[in-house]
Design a protein around this motif. Structure first.
Motif, mmCIF file in Angstrom:
data_model
loop_
_atom_site.group_PDB
_atom_site.id
_atom_site.type_symbol
_atom_site.label_atom_id
_atom_site.label_comp_id
_atom_site.label_asym_id
_atom_site.label_seq_id
_atom_site.Cartn_x
_atom_site.Cartn_y
_atom_site.Cartn_z
ATOM 1 N N HIS A 129 0.823 -1.216 0.000
ATOM 2 C CA HIS A 129 0.000 0.000 0.000
ATOM 3 C C HIS A 129 0.854 1.262 0.000
ATOM 4 N N MET A 152 -5.104 5.340 1.905
ATOM 5 C CA MET A 152 -4.165 4.359 1.386
ATOM 6 C C MET A 152 -4.804 3.588 0.254
ATOM 7 N N HIS A 161 3.490 0.824 2.983
ATOM 8 C CA HIS A 161 3.488 -0.235 3.998
ATOM 9 C C HIS A 161 2.946 -1.518 3.396
ATOM 10 N N MET A 219 0.131 -4.344 3.838
ATOM 11 C CA MET A 219 -1.157 -4.476 4.512
ATOM 12 C C MET A 219 -1.471 -5.958 4.633
ATOM 13 N N HIS A 236 0.459 5.657 11.662
ATOM 14 C CA HIS A 236 -0.229 5.025 10.541
ATOM 15 C C HIS A 236 -1.705 5.336 10.680
HETATM 16 CU CU LIG Z 1 -2.795 -0.111 4.075
#
Ligand SMILES: [Cu+2]
Length: 165
Positions: free
Chosen positions: A82, A93, A116, A118, A164
């Motif tokens: 992501h 995202m 990141h 996911m 986040h």
């Molecule tokens: Cu994500």
């Protein structure tokens, strides 16, 4: 007394000032060819959370770019790559369908607030202290196994780069 899950989620997002445990450094590092993975970590999730995030640093020492194509973990039904971007003043995202390019001789950091992994469809909550196995697949370097060291909910990145959301 039961604590609403929404409260726990908010607390997780607001919690901060926490440092990574002294997990074995080797568990969070891996090397294959010209790709070096370091600081692989995650955050503990709420009891019924379906998703978790994975963070790591990817160093490409090659003179040619490589590309993180996909990832998987036995702890999740699937893992997506992501990115986050501003959309009408809101951070959102979205998956990177073509993966993430790692330019030649550069470092890509997957961290809270940015790119990141996911973990979708968690089979069980991620608990602080867990080591979550993950397999990364690169276009050139091939597959690399890493372990994400699970930090406390809402823990900041080791470098302290934010949350986040
Ligand atoms: Cu994500």
């Amino acid at each position: 007394m039961r604590i609403p899950h929404s409260f726990l989620a908010a607390a997780a997002l607001l919690a901060g000032g926490w440092a990574l445990p002294h997990a074995p450094a080797a568990a969070q590092q891996a090397r294959k060819g010209t790709i070096l993975i370091s600081q692989a970590w995650s955050r503990a999730t709420a009891p019924r959370a379906q998703v978790g995030a994975g963070f790591l640093t990817i160093r490409n020492t090659d003179a040619r770019p490589d590309r993180l194509l996909s990832a998987s973990s036995p702890r999740a039904a699937k893992v997506e790559i992501h990115t986050m971007s501003m959309d009408g003043g809101v951070m959102r995202m979205r998956p990177l369908p073509d993966g993430l390019e790692i330019p030649a001789r550069s470092v890509a950091t997957l961290a809270p607030g940015g790119n990141h992994l996911m973990l979708i469809g968690l089979k069980a909550p991620l608990k602080q202290g867990d080591l979550v196995p993950a397999t990364l697949r690169f276009a050139r370097a091939g597959t690399i196994q890493v372990q994400l060291a699970v930090a406390a909910p809402g823990a900041p990145a080791p470098s302290g780069s934010g949350g986040h959301q």
